[in-house]
Scaffold this motif. Structure first.
Motif, PDB file in Angstrom:
ATOM      1  N   VAL A  81      11.408 -59.626 -12.762  1.00 53.86           N
ATOM      2  CA  VAL A  81      12.105 -58.943 -13.827  1.00 53.86           C
ATOM      3  C   VAL A  81      11.004 -58.124 -14.493  1.00 53.86           C
ATOM      4  O   VAL A  81      11.634 -56.894 -15.049  1.00 53.86           O
ATOM      5  CB  VAL A  81      12.279 -60.026 -14.752  1.00 53.86           C
ATOM      6  CG1 VAL A  81      13.171 -59.589 -16.286  1.00 53.86           C
ATOM      7  CG2 VAL A  81      13.602 -60.881 -14.066  1.00 53.86           C
ATOM      8  N   GLU A  82       9.785 -58.161 -14.794  1.00 54.87           N
ATOM      9  CA  GLU A  82       8.791 -57.156 -15.215  1.00 54.87           C
ATOM     10  C   GLU A  82       8.851 -55.899 -14.570  1.00 54.87           C
ATOM     11  O   GLU A  82       8.879 -55.094 -14.999  1.00 54.87           O
ATOM     12  CB  GLU A  82       7.504 -57.933 -15.481  1.00 54.87           C
ATOM     13  CG  GLU A  82       7.456 -58.906 -16.551  1.00 54.87           C
ATOM     14  CD  GLU A  82       6.058 -59.586 -16.608  1.00 54.87           C
ATOM     15  OE1 GLU A  82       5.148 -59.189 -15.958  1.00 54.87           O
ATOM     16  OE2 GLU A  82       5.980 -60.571 -17.427  1.00 54.87           O
ATOM     17  N   THR A 107      13.664 -48.937  -9.204  1.00 51.00           N
ATOM     18  CA  THR A 107      14.598 -49.787  -9.909  1.00 51.00           C
ATOM     19  C   THR A 107      15.330 -50.530  -8.902  1.00 51.00           C
ATOM     20  O   THR A 107      15.541 -51.966  -8.789  1.00 51.00           O
ATOM     21  CB  THR A 107      15.542 -49.050 -10.706  1.00 51.00           C
ATOM     22  OG1 THR A 107      14.792 -48.379 -11.627  1.00 51.00           O
ATOM     23  CG2 THR A 107      16.430 -49.967 -11.464  1.00 51.00           C
ATOM     24  N   GLY A 108      15.847 -49.843  -7.580  1.00 53.68           N
ATOM     25  CA  GLY A 108      16.651 -50.716  -6.812  1.00 53.68           C
ATOM     26  C   GLY A 108      15.855 -51.572  -6.019  1.00 53.68           C
ATOM     27  O   GLY A 108      16.283 -52.642  -5.618  1.00 53.68           O
ATOM     28  N   THR A 109      14.653 -51.270  -5.597  1.00 56.10           N
ATOM     29  CA  THR A 109      13.635 -52.295  -4.954  1.00 56.10           C
ATOM     30  C   THR A 109      13.378 -53.581  -5.639  1.00 56.10           C
ATOM     31  O   THR A 109      13.258 -54.454  -5.328  1.00 56.10           O
ATOM     32  CB  THR A 109      12.533 -51.524  -4.385  1.00 56.10           C
ATOM     33  OG1 THR A 109      11.567 -50.995  -5.243  1.00 56.10           O
ATOM     34  CG2 THR A 109      12.850 -50.484  -3.402  1.00 56.10           C
ATOM     35  N   ALA A 110      13.047 -53.196  -6.995  1.00 59.54           N
ATOM     36  CA  ALA A 110      12.878 -54.220  -8.008  1.00 59.54           C
ATOM     37  C   ALA A 110      13.977 -55.045  -8.075  1.00 59.54           C
ATOM     38  O   ALA A 110      13.746 -56.351  -8.064  1.00 59.54           O
ATOM     39  CB  ALA A 110      12.632 -53.742  -9.422  1.00 59.54           C
ATOM     40  N   CYS A 111      15.119 -54.798  -7.990  1.00 61.75           N
ATOM     41  CA  CYS A 111      16.344 -55.629  -7.941  1.00 61.75           C
ATOM     42  C   CYS A 111      16.287 -56.397  -6.729  1.00 61.75           C
ATOM     43  O   CYS A 111      16.699 -57.644  -6.766  1.00 61.75           O
ATOM     44  CB  CYS A 111      17.719 -54.650  -7.827  1.00 61.75           C
ATOM     45  SG  CYS A 111      18.188 -53.901  -9.580  1.00 61.75           S
ATOM     46  N   ALA A 112      16.060 -55.730  -5.708  1.00 62.89           N
ATOM     47  CA  ALA A 112      16.011 -56.532  -4.372  1.00 62.89           C
ATOM     48  C   ALA A 112      15.013 -57.717  -4.474  1.00 62.89           C
ATOM     49  O   ALA A 112      15.209 -58.575  -3.914  1.00 62.89           O
ATOM     50  CB  ALA A 112      15.767 -55.481  -3.225  1.00 62.89           C
ATOM     51  N   ALA A 113      13.744 -57.309  -5.105  1.00 61.83           N
ATOM     52  CA  ALA A 113      12.781 -58.574  -5.127  1.00 61.83           C
ATOM     53  C   ALA A 113      13.167 -59.712  -6.002  1.00 61.83           C
ATOM     54  O   ALA A 113      12.916 -60.782  -5.488  1.00 61.83           O
ATOM     55  CB  ALA A 113      11.497 -57.831  -5.933  1.00 61.83           C
ATOM     56  N   CYS A 114      13.884 -59.330  -6.976  1.00 65.43           N
ATOM     57  CA  CYS A 114      14.390 -60.300  -7.910  1.00 65.43           C
ATOM     58  C   CYS A 114      15.410 -61.168  -6.932  1.00 65.43           C
ATOM     59  O   CYS A 114      15.629 -62.382  -7.190  1.00 65.43           O
ATOM     60  CB  CYS A 114      14.998 -59.716  -9.025  1.00 65.43           C
ATOM     61  SG  CYS A 114      15.570 -61.064 -10.367  1.00 65.43           S
ATOM     62  N   HIS A 115      16.255 -60.298  -6.405  1.00 63.42           N
ATOM     63  CA  HIS A 115      17.603 -61.008  -5.613  1.00 63.42           C
ATOM     64  C   HIS A 115      16.881 -61.902  -4.431  1.00 63.42           C
ATOM     65  O   HIS A 115      17.237 -63.179  -4.033  1.00 63.42           O
ATOM     66  CB  HIS A 115      18.316 -60.141  -4.980  1.00 63.42           C
ATOM     67  CG  HIS A 115      19.088 -59.276  -5.931  1.00 63.42           C
ATOM     68  ND1 HIS A 115      19.482 -58.084  -5.371  1.00 63.42           N
ATOM     69  CD2 HIS A 115      19.515 -59.302  -7.262  1.00 63.42           C
ATOM     70  CE1 HIS A 115      20.225 -57.408  -6.804  1.00 63.42           C
ATOM     71  NE2 HIS A 115      20.161 -58.444  -7.677  1.00 63.42           N
TER      72      HIS A 115
END
Length: 235
Positions: A81-82, A107-115
């Motif tokens: 999330v950070e 931002t897209g890859t950060a979403c993926a890491a969270c998912h």
């Protein structure tokens, strides 16, 4: 919230309430978002494809300000999330369009890491996500390239290897660059953009590392914007 952000939010009240330009937009974006906590996140991709830096920053700021959505995310994904918040801040603070476009891809890859951390991943692309067959319709440029662009975002943010391959392979095998409807764009500009998209997509097809995919997706979207801005698309 940082004080410097207030100006974006005030401006965003009018900008984000206005209809989003239709170029690159399709009903599949929101429907294929793996989670509903940030339903307008896919619009970041659509706006950078248009080359609309201002509305991209405004939207990123609005997403950052959605404290309720962030608080609803699992505590186990704190680091992810950070990373997402940092990518959105970089989008807001980007000094130029290239930096902004890469920040959106990050931002897209950060979403993926969270998912991935929370188990909300999509291992494959649904039939609705597959790029359409090239047709000779007048809107082929919009529908074909928009579908490929949407697949790149889905491949980054879900993450989905199948969506990524479908999007990149669609750009490589587009049977000639779909002719745009903005006839005042010089033919040599179209030809250069077509060659650049094919070159970048050829590199992107085998890419598996998230940062590499983000870099290539950003460069693909920037190539689209380089044509859209002088053509006045979405303005």
């Amino acid at each position: 919230m940082r004080p410097a952000s207030l100006g974006f939010l005030v401006l965003g009240v009018s900008l984000l309430s206005a209809p989003l330009p239709v170029v690159g937009q399709d009903a599949g974006d929101t429907a294929t978002t793996p989670a509903a906590h940030f339903p307008r996140a896919p619009d970041l991709r659509r706006l950078v494809v248009l080359g609309d830096a201002l509305r991209t920053r405004v939207l990123a700021e609005a997403i950052l300000a959605d404290e309720e959505a962030f608080q609803a995310l699992p505590g186990a994904a704190r680091l992810e999330v950070e990373a997402l918040q940092n990518a959105l801040h970089r989008t807001v603070d980007a000094a130029n369009m290239d930096d902004l476009t890469f920040a959106v891809a990050e931002t897209g890859t950060a979403c993926a890491a969270c998912h991935e951390t929370t188990g909300l991943t999509g291992s494959s692309a649904s039939p609705a996500l597959m790029a359409p067959e090239p047709e000779e319709a007048e809107d082929r440029h919009t529908t074909y390239l928009a579908s490929a662009s949407r697949l790149l975002w889905h491949g980054l943010s879900t993450p989905s290897d199948q969506a990524w391959r479908a999007g990149t392979e669609a750009l490589v095998g587009s049977d000639g660059f779909p002719v745009p409807t903005a006839r005042h764009v010089p033919e040599e500009v179209n030809a250069e953009a077509a060659a650049e998209l094919e070159r970048l997509a050829t590199q992107a097809v085998p890419a598996v590392e998230p940062r590499t995919r983000a870099d290539l997706a950003a460069r693909i979207w920037a190539t689209c914007a380089d044509c859209h801005v002088p053509a006045g698309v979405g303005r």
